[in-house]
Design a protein around this motif. Structure first.
Motif, PDB file in Angstrom:
ATOM      1  N   LEU A   1       0.824  -1.209   0.000  1.00 19.67           N
ATOM      2  CA  LEU A   1       0.000   0.000   0.000  1.00 19.67           C
ATOM      3  C   LEU A   1       0.857   1.258   0.000  1.00 19.67           C
ATOM      4  O   LEU A   1       0.490   2.276  -0.615  1.00 19.67           O
ATOM      5  CB  LEU A   1      -0.933  -0.012   1.217  1.00 19.67           C
ATOM      6  N   GLN A   2       2.007   1.205   0.677  1.00 14.57           N
ATOM      7  CA  GLN A   2       2.921   2.340   0.641  1.00 14.57           C
ATOM      8  C   GLN A   2       3.456   2.536  -0.779  1.00 14.57           C
ATOM      9  O   GLN A   2       3.594   3.672  -1.265  1.00 14.57           O
ATOM     10  CB  GLN A   2       4.070   2.123   1.619  1.00 14.57           C
ATOM     11  N   ALA A   3       3.731   1.440  -1.461  1.00 13.75           N
ATOM     12  CA  ALA A   3       4.178   1.545  -2.853  1.00 13.75           C
ATOM     13  C   ALA A   3       3.071   2.116  -3.743  1.00 13.75           C
ATOM     14  O   ALA A   3       3.340   2.882  -4.680  1.00 13.75           O
ATOM     15  CB  ALA A   3       4.614   0.169  -3.352  1.00 13.75           C
ATOM     16  N   GLN A   4       1.816   1.714  -3.428  1.00 12.89           N
ATOM     17  CA  GLN A   4       0.708   2.270  -4.199  1.00 12.89           C
ATOM     18  C   GLN A   4       0.599   3.779  -4.008  1.00 12.89           C
ATOM     19  O   GLN A   4       0.313   4.529  -4.952  1.00 12.89           O
ATOM     20  CB  GLN A   4      -0.600   1.599  -3.758  1.00 12.89           C
ATOM     21  N   VAL A   5       0.848   4.248  -2.787  1.00 12.09           N
ATOM     22  CA  VAL A   5       0.827   5.682  -2.533  1.00 12.09           C
ATOM     23  C   VAL A   5       1.916   6.382  -3.346  1.00 12.09           C
ATOM     24  O   VAL A   5       1.681   7.446  -3.965  1.00 12.09           O
ATOM     25  CB  VAL A   5       1.004   5.971  -1.028  1.00 12.09           C
ATOM     26  N   ALA A   6       3.098   5.791  -3.363  1.00  9.91           N
ATOM     27  CA  ALA A   6       4.179   6.383  -4.153  1.00  9.91           C
ATOM     28  C   ALA A   6       3.835   6.394  -5.635  1.00  9.91           C
ATOM     29  O   ALA A   6       4.123   7.377  -6.365  1.00  9.91           O
ATOM     30  CB  ALA A   6       5.477   5.606  -3.906  1.00  9.91           C
ATOM     31  N   LEU A   7       3.199   5.306  -6.115  1.00 12.62           N
ATOM     32  CA  LEU A   7       2.812   5.247  -7.523  1.00 12.62           C
ATOM     33  C   LEU A   7       1.760   6.311  -7.838  1.00 12.62           C
ATOM     34  O   LEU A   7       1.849   7.005  -8.873  1.00 12.62           O
ATOM     35  CB  LEU A   7       2.272   3.854  -7.833  1.00 12.62           C
TER      36      LEU A   7
ATOM     37  N   ASP B   1       1.803   9.503 -10.389  1.00 13.94           N
ATOM     38  CA  ASP B   1       0.761   9.823 -11.371  1.00 13.94           C
ATOM     39  C   ASP B   1       0.306  11.275 -11.237  1.00 13.94           C
ATOM     40  O   ASP B   1       0.042  11.954 -12.242  1.00 13.94           O
ATOM     41  CB  ASP B   1      -0.434   8.881 -11.193  1.00 13.94           C
ATOM     42  N   VAL B   2       0.181  11.756  -9.996  1.00 14.89           N
ATOM     43  CA  VAL B   2      -0.212  13.148  -9.778  1.00 14.89           C
ATOM     44  C   VAL B   2       0.839  14.092 -10.338  1.00 14.89           C
ATOM     45  O   VAL B   2       0.511  15.098 -11.013  1.00 14.89           O
ATOM     46  CB  VAL B   2      -0.456  13.406  -8.281  1.00 14.89           C
ATOM     47  N   ASP B   3       2.112  13.779 -10.074  1.00 12.11           N
ATOM     48  CA  ASP B   3       3.175  14.644 -10.593  1.00 12.11           C
ATOM     49  C   ASP B   3       3.163  14.667 -12.121  1.00 12.11           C
ATOM     50  O   ASP B   3       3.331  15.733 -12.755  1.00 12.11           O
ATOM     51  CB  ASP B   3       4.531  14.140 -10.088  1.00 12.11           C
ATOM     52  N   LYS B   4       2.925  13.509 -12.731  1.00 11.58           N
ATOM     53  CA  LYS B   4       2.874  13.447 -14.191  1.00 11.58           C
ATOM     54  C   LYS B   4       1.687  14.226 -14.721  1.00 11.58           C
ATOM     55  O   LYS B   4       1.789  14.967 -15.720  1.00 11.58           O
ATOM     56  CB  LYS B   4       2.787  11.983 -14.613  1.00 11.58           C
TER      57      LYS B   4
ATOM     58  N   ALA C   1      -6.046  11.657 -10.713  1.00  8.90           N
ATOM     59  CA  ALA C   1      -4.819  11.182 -10.072  1.00  8.90           C
ATOM     60  C   ALA C   1      -4.759  11.612  -8.610  1.00  8.90           C
ATOM     61  O   ALA C   1      -4.329  10.841  -7.739  1.00  8.90           O
ATOM     62  CB  ALA C   1      -3.603  11.702 -10.836  1.00  8.90           C
ATOM     63  N   GLU C   2      -5.193  12.839  -8.324  1.00  6.13           N
ATOM     64  CA  GLU C   2      -5.196  13.307  -6.932  1.00  6.13           C
ATOM     65  C   GLU C   2      -6.199  12.514  -6.084  1.00  6.13           C
ATOM     66  O   GLU C   2      -5.930  12.178  -4.928  1.00  6.13           O
ATOM     67  CB  GLU C   2      -5.524  14.789  -6.891  1.00  6.13           C
ATOM     68  N   SER C   3      -7.364  12.193  -6.653  1.00 10.97           N
ATOM     69  CA  SER C   3      -8.345  11.378  -5.932  1.00 10.97           C
ATOM     70  C   SER C   3      -7.798   9.987  -5.662  1.00 10.97           C
ATOM     71  O   SER C   3      -7.983   9.428  -4.569  1.00 10.97           O
ATOM     72  CB  SER C   3      -9.648  11.291  -6.740  1.00 10.97           C
ATOM     73  N   ALA C   4      -7.122   9.434  -6.656  1.00 11.56           N
ATOM     74  CA  ALA C   4      -6.525   8.105  -6.471  1.00 11.56           C
ATOM     75  C   ALA C   4      -5.450   8.146  -5.400  1.00 11.56           C
ATOM     76  O   ALA C   4      -5.296   7.194  -4.608  1.00 11.56           O
ATOM     77  CB  ALA C   4      -5.952   7.602  -7.782  1.00 11.56           C
ATOM     78  N   LEU C   5      -4.695   9.267  -5.347  1.00  9.31           N
ATOM     79  CA  LEU C   5      -3.667   9.402  -4.320  1.00  9.31           C
ATOM     80  C   LEU C   5      -4.300   9.463  -2.927  1.00  9.31           C
ATOM     81  O   LEU C   5      -3.830   8.820  -1.981  1.00  9.31           O
ATOM     82  CB  LEU C   5      -2.834  10.654  -4.584  1.00  9.31           C
ATOM     83  N   VAL C   6      -5.383  10.249  -2.781  1.00 11.36           N
ATOM     84  CA  VAL C   6      -6.069  10.343  -1.490  1.00 11.36           C
ATOM     85  C   VAL C   6      -6.601   8.968  -1.067  1.00 11.36           C
ATOM     86  O   VAL C   6      -6.472   8.565   0.092  1.00 11.36           O
ATOM     87  CB  VAL C   6      -7.201  11.379  -1.570  1.00 11.36           C
ATOM     88  N   ALA C   7      -7.191   8.240  -2.030  1.00 11.77           N
ATOM     89  CA  ALA C   7      -7.726   6.918  -1.707  1.00 11.77           C
ATOM     90  C   ALA C   7      -6.612   5.964  -1.285  1.00 11.77           C
ATOM     91  O   ALA C   7      -6.763   5.172  -0.342  1.00 11.77           O
ATOM     92  CB  ALA C   7      -8.488   6.362  -2.907  1.00 11.77           C
ATOM     93  N   ALA C   8      -5.481   6.026  -1.955  1.00 15.17           N
ATOM     94  CA  ALA C   8      -4.361   5.151  -1.608  1.00 15.17           C
ATOM     95  C   ALA C   8      -3.828   5.466  -0.220  1.00 15.17           C
ATOM     96  O   ALA C   8      -3.492   4.560   0.556  1.00 15.17           O
ATOM     97  CB  ALA C   8      -3.254   5.291  -2.652  1.00 15.17           C
TER      98      ALA C   8
END
Length: 416
Positions: A124-130, A134-137, A183-190
């Motif tokens: 899950l930590q790796a998912q957050v980094a991923l 995605d947000v940065d991209k 991407a930001e929503s996915a980051l918050v969910a992760a």
């Protein structure tokens, strides 16, 4: 020739001194006897209290099962001597063994599930980094699309850039912004998912995780139930009042037999309340049992006096606040400890009649116990091994299912 009344007077006068002398002798003997008895009572008799209302007592332990089951075997009968730890009754272990197997399997599964929780922390930590990448991209794409629109906007009025080309750049900017929002929503969910998983693992290891502890407690409970199908003797003693039979279905708490500790008996001497004025703890006593007669003399001492009369603790206590009241002298039990060597030489039984003579000449003892008991009256270690074996089984199951997760890596701060 007949005797005249005048002739009998000298005979009567002669007999009177003899009668007075005999009466004087009887009176002297009575006075001497009374004086001797009074002297004996003052010097000796007043120092002793006696009662034949005394009976042998001992600890009578009821053997009762802690779990229900069918009796498979009986290890002792009435009058048998048993040692502490000896199995007295054996119950059918089938149900308890099934429950134990289920608890063991549940603990093993729980350990593996908890290991998965710790392993998920890393993924899950790796998912957050991923998701952060995605947000940065997406932000880079938005910035590039914004630059394209900004360059084309001034040229649209002069006709250097066509309207269609400008609309295409604007559409790309809108798509880039939508992709950034996703991407930001996915980051918050992760991050939330990672935090939720960490909440299940922070501050613990696999071995002390609450889920594992709960499953381990069930294993201990099932193990103890499986061990309790065997009823051991808690102390040394003699069996009495056996009522259990092979094949009988018994419930928890059902009396099966009694265990009497005849090696440590005592005597409850029920003295009248008028005899207790000079009775003190520690006073010596001599006792005789009806079963042996006066040839066998036991020696003991007062261990304590009862906290109330026997009538006060009776199953149906007297109701003295009635019209038909008759005063009855009450009795209070006085506990007398016996010499263990004398008891071993001449064993006693519970309920035997005794005669007690108590020496009350020493008055330095207490009337009632003044300090609490410093040590347990009696204790057993028969059941300690069961708890240790249950703990050993739990450790064995946990270690067998830990794999390489015995020392999980602690997670860092929330967020990435």
């Amino acid at each position: 020739m007949s005797q005249t009344p005048n002739d009998s007077l000298p005979a009567a006068a002669a007999a009177a001194p003899r009668r007075r002398k005999a009466l004087a002798v009887v009176a002297a003997v009575v006075l001497l006897g009374g004086g001797a008895w009074g002297t004996w009572y003052a010097l000796v008799g007043s120092h002793y209290e006696h009662t034949d209302n005394a009976y042998v007592q001992a600890n009578v332990i009821q053997i009762t099962p802690q779990v229900a089951g069918t009796v498979l075997a009986i290890g002792a009968d009435d009058t048998d001597l048993v040692k502490a730890g000896q199995v007295l009754v054996k119950l059918d272990p089938a149900d308890a063994q099934v429950a134990l197997d289920q608890a063991r399997a549940q603990l093993a599964q729980t350990v593996r599930e908890v290991r998965t929780l710790y392993a998920n922390n890393g993924s899950l930590q790796a998912q957050v980094a991923l998701r952060q990448a995605d947000v940065d991209k997406a932000r880079s794409e938005v910035a590039r699309a914004q630059e394209d629109v900004s360059r084309r906007s001034p040229l649209l009025a002069s006709g250097a850039v066509g309207k269609e080309e400008y609309q295409h750049a604007a559409a790309q900017l809108s798509a880039a912004r939508s992709a950034l929002a996703a991407a930001e929503s996915a980051l918050v969910a992760a991050r939330e998912q990672w935090g939720a998983n960490r909440a299940l693992t922070d501050g613990t290891q696999v071995t002390d995780h609450p889920n594992v502890a709960r499953a381990a407690a069930r294993v201990r409970e099932a193990w103890l139930a499986a061990q309790r199908v065997n009823l051991p003797a808690p102390v040394d003693g003699h069996v009495a009042k056996r009522s259990v039979q092979v094949g009988q279905r018994v419930q928890a708490g059902t009396p099966l037999m009694a265990l009497v500790t005849l090696g440590q008996p005592w005597v409850d001497a029920n003295f009248k309340e008028s005899q207790l004025q000079r009775v003190r703890i520690g006073q010596p006593a001599t006792l005789t049992a009806d079963v042996y007669g006066s040839k066998v003399v036991y020696h003991g001492k007062v261990a304590g006096l009862g906290a109330g009369t026997g009538a006060a603790f009776a199953l149906l206590p007297a109701q003295n606040a009635t019209g038909n009241w008759i005063k009855i002298v009450q009795r209070v039990p006085v506990r007398i400890e016996l010499d263990a060597k004398e008891v071993a030489a001449h064993p006693l039984r519970v309920g035997l009649s005794m005669e007690v003579e108590l020496d009350v000449s020493k008055q330095d003892g207490a009337v009632l116990a003044a300090t609490p008991r410093a040590r347990p009256l009696s204790e057993t270690t028969v059941f300690d091994q069961q708890a240790r074996e249950a703990d050993a089984l739990v450790r064995q199951i946990i270690e067998a299912n830990l794999g390489h997760a015995a020392a999980p890596v602690r997670t860092g701060a929330r967020g990435a």
